[in-house]
Structure formats: C-alpha cells, structure tokens
Design an enzyme around this catalytic site. Structure first.
Site, short mmCIF file in Angstrom:
data_model
loop_
_atom_site.label_atom_id
_atom_site.label_comp_id
_atom_site.label_asym_id
_atom_site.label_seq_id
_atom_site.Cartn_x
_atom_site.Cartn_y
_atom_site.Cartn_z
N GLY A 24 0.86 -1.17 0.00
CA GLY A 24 0.00 0.00 0.00
C GLY A 24 0.89 1.22 0.00
O GLY A 24 1.90 1.25 -0.71
N SER A 70 5.75 -5.31 -1.38
CA SER A 70 5.70 -3.90 -1.78
C SER A 70 6.10 -2.99 -0.61
O SER A 70 7.25 -2.98 -0.20
CB SER A 70 4.31 -3.58 -2.33
OG SER A 70 4.24 -2.30 -2.88
N ALA A 71 5.14 -2.25 -0.03
CA ALA A 71 5.46 -1.39 1.11
C ALA A 71 6.04 -2.19 2.26
O ALA A 71 6.93 -1.71 2.98
CB ALA A 71 4.22 -0.63 1.55
N HIS A 121 8.73 -3.10 -7.31
CA HIS A 121 8.06 -2.65 -8.54
C HIS A 121 9.03 -1.95 -9.49
O HIS A 121 8.63 -1.01 -10.20
CB HIS A 121 6.90 -1.70 -8.23
CG HIS A 121 5.91 -2.19 -7.22
ND1 HIS A 121 5.04 -3.21 -7.48
CD2 HIS A 121 5.65 -1.80 -5.95
CE1 HIS A 121 4.28 -3.42 -6.41
NE2 HIS A 121 4.64 -2.58 -5.47
N GLU A 137 8.49 -6.78 -11.02
CA GLU A 137 7.25 -7.48 -10.69
C GLU A 137 7.45 -9.00 -10.86
O GLU A 137 8.00 -9.45 -11.85
CB GLU A 137 6.11 -7.03 -11.61
CG GLU A 137 5.77 -5.56 -11.51
CD GLU A 137 5.13 -5.19 -10.19
OE1 GLU A 137 3.90 -5.13 -10.12
OE2 GLU A 137 5.89 -4.97 -9.21
#
Length: 241
Positions: free
Chosen positions: A86, A118-119, A155, A190
């Site tokens: 997020g 991700s985060a 990413h 990714e």
C-alpha cells in the site's frame, strides 16, 4: 533471521498472492498463526479478509494485528508476520504510532519469520528513501526496520526507450539517491522476491532484478543468484559523492 520480501502481491491476470503462492505457503508455518499488518491501506478489515481468503486453502490462520485492540499483544502470539503493501509512508507512520516498529525489529531479530510485499518489503530496508510512494502522511522518521542493511526498490520498472514521457525514470531516481547515499539498492521487478535465511540471501521468482551501486553501472541479477554479500553492507546515508 528469516525473510521473504516480495516485490508485489498482485500480478496481472492472477489473484492475490497467486503468482508466489507456493513460495509463500512454503515459507509460512502450516497451521500456525500468521499476523497480518494492514496499515498501508485504509480499510484494515477488508485488507485482512483478502489475505485470509488467499491463504485459507493452505491451512494458514490469518489474524489482523489490529484485531483485538492491542497490536503488540497480537504480534506476540504470532508464528509469522506479513506486512502488506500500500502506501509506505502511511505504513511506517502507523508502525511508529503503535509501537510495532520496535516490536517487529526485536521479534524478527529473535527468529519470527517476516514476509513483506511492496510497502512491507520497503519496511525491511534501513530507510524509506527508495520507495516509489507519495508522502501522503509524514512519519516521525524515514528510518524503517533495517532487517537488511541495503535498500530495496519494489516494482522496479525499466526505462522504456519508446516512451515520449519526459519525467524521470526509475533508474534516474535511484542514481540520484546514490549521489547522496552510499548503499546498494536492489531493484525488484514485478514477480520477483528476495529470500533471506540467516546469513544467506538469494533472488527468487520469475524475473531478474537490477542492482545499483554508487560509482558502478547497474548490474542485472539473475533469478537464483546468491546475494548473501549484500547482508554485510554498511550503509552510509547523507553521504554525498
């Protein structure tokens, strides 16, 4: 220390965590209690339900760290922790506010398996400085968990030579970072992830990664490459070239 650091949790055309499900379920304890940290997204209950649904078939009991009113107590019951993706600024701010930042550093250092996406992968690095996210909130510090001593850029996107967009590429932004900070940055494309077990680290997933170092051209890192040398990094921030 046991870490699984995913570039992404969703892949085009596939369900949540589906692209990495075998790796994820192999990393997490079957029948154990997985505590999920949903603070990178505003809807904590909905986000936790999404993770619970994705892992239900593997027999993994998912509990939100926010459920029950005491995040530190919930973390203390965990057999593993998953910090979801997020907005990285919102996530780090919440970790400071709840006391989870220090608690996670201590618990993971003592052997609690940590999975990030991700985060959540950004949190494993020493600093927030190589996130792609907009600073929608202001955390007390950019200092993250420091579970590894190098930076990660989830990413990671390669420059598109056919693009007419004149904004900075990801490569240019990371090059600027290295002008002011002397610490390697692993660009995870990714579908890729980093697995750390003790003093060993290796690149996994479906796509190669890119490693940035000050004073050197970016280097392609093939899936399966041993990256254990990065674990011995001594980062130097605010150290202009």
């Amino acid at each position: 220390m046991h870490l699984l650091l995913l570039s992404n949790s969703t892949q085009h055309g596939r369900g949540y965590l589906e692209h990495a499900l075998d790796t994820v379920t192999g990393f997490l304890p079957t029948g154990g209690r997985l505590v999920f940290v949903p603070y990178a997204i505003a809807d904590h209950d909905g986000y936790t339900a999404q993770v619970r649904g994705a892992l239900a078939g593997a027999g993994i009991d998912v509990r939100g760290v926010h459920e029950g009113g005491d995040p530190l107590a919930r973390l203390g019951e965990a057999d593993a922790v998953f910090v979801g993706g997020g907005n990285s600024f919102r996530l780090l701010s919440a970790l400071y506010r709840t006391g989870l930042r220090e608690a996670l550093i201590k618990a993971v250092g003592a052997g609690l398996p940590y999975m990030g996406a991700s985060a959540g992968t950004n949190m494993a690095a020493p600093s927030l400085r190589t996130t792609n996210d907009m600073p929608i909130v202001e955390p007390p510090s950019f200092e993250a968990l420091g579970l590894v001593h190098f930076q990660i850029n989830p990413h990671y996107l390669d420059p598109d030579p056919a693009s007419t967009h004149k904004g900075e590429t990801r490569e240019e932004r990371l090059t600027e970072f290295l002008e002011e900070n002397d610490v390697p940055v692993l660009g995870l494309r990714e579908g890729s992830w980093l697995r750390v077990d003790g003093d060993r680290a290796a690149l996994g997933g479906a796509r190669d990664a890119r490693l940035f170092r000050r004073g050197a051209a970016p280097r392609e890192i093939a899936v399966g490459t041993d990256l254990s040398e990065l674990l011995g990094t001594t980062p130097a921030f605010d150290s202009p070239a």
